[in-house]
Design an enzyme around this catalytic site. Structure first.
Site: not given
Length: 259
Positions: A143, A178, A204, A240
């Site tokens: 990530e 993300d 995310q 998240e």
């Protein structure tokens, strides 16, 4: 319709960790992710998942020595032994709870070490981890993390991540996209998501700039979620984010997507 997983390391923190599984289910989530198990044995987590009728879809491998400020080990020369131990422990947990994805953190770039050395260490460690993970039916993910939240983090952009994934093999290593980090660092998130869709194994979400729930910041999330769905993304989107108030108070955005 997009599928959302509650990150119970950040959501439902009004309750102790083991109680958050049932709270996530009651709120309408069908799956959870978490950063770490907070010292709880895998058998206990498996039992809580079963009781709540939830799947675990992602957690992090150990990130090293928190007291020394480590934020991952995969790219750190000289820490290969600790990295391998962390992966093997994580695979024990993944096997026990039936989790198919594992986030592997790169770490902070050490001062004075050439980036080429870090990238070489990173690729070698990830290839080793991918081989062990594949034998157990688990996919390791990397990530990109923005420079503001974790200054000095070794992996910042989706282009950097894509290059590493291509070097190791997309069938063995996936991208954890993300949208919060991508928006802070690069922007243009829906086009970037579409371009990288073949590599994305998990997504995310959090709003910017505060990293709170969708609808508290600058992004048009209904548009983003509709676009991601229209692209054909069928993976999970982990929530998240840090709720601006209580978790329950901040779930209005989730009403159209409740399972």
């Amino acid at each position: 319709m997009p599928r959302f997983a509650a990150n119970i390391s950040l959501l439902f923190t009004e309750a102790p960790f083991l109680e958050r599984f049932a709270l996530a289910r009651s709120a309408g989530f069908g799956a959870v992710e978490f950063l770490h198990a907070e010292g709880h044995p895998a058998a206990e987590i498996r039992a809580r998942l079963g009781d709540a009728g939830l799947s675990a879809v992602l957690f992090n491998a150990a990130q090293g020595d928190p007291g020394a400020g480590e934020r991952g080990l995969a790219a750190l020369p000289g820490r290969e032994g600790a990295f391998r131990d962390a992966i093997l422990r994580a695979l024990d947990m993944a096997g026990e709870i039936g989790c198919p994805r594992l986030h592997v953190m790169a770490g902070l770039a050490p001062a004075g070490v050439a980036r080429e050395t870090l990238v070489g260490t990173y690729a070698t460690n990830l290839a080793w981890a991918a081989e062990r993970c594949a034998a157990q039916g688990v996919k390791p993910l990397i990530e990109p993390i923005n420079h503001r939240d974790i200054p000095g983090y070794m992996l910042n952009t989706t282009a950097q991540a894509a290059a590493v994934i291509e070097s190791v093999g997309p069938e063995r290593l996936g991208l954890q996209f993300d949208l919060y980090h991508a928006q802070v660092t690069e922007g243009d998130v829906t086009r970037r998501f579409e371009a990288l869709l073949p590599l994305i194994a998990h997504a995310q979400v959090a709003d910017t700039p505060g990293r709170h729930e969708p609808g508290t910041g600058e992004v048009n999330w209904p548009f983003v979620f509709d676009r991601i769905d229209a692209m054909g993304y069928r993976g999970w989107i982990g929530c998240e984010y840090r709720p601006a108030g209580t978790t329950a108070e901040g779930l209005g955005w989730f009403a159209p997507y409740r399972g």
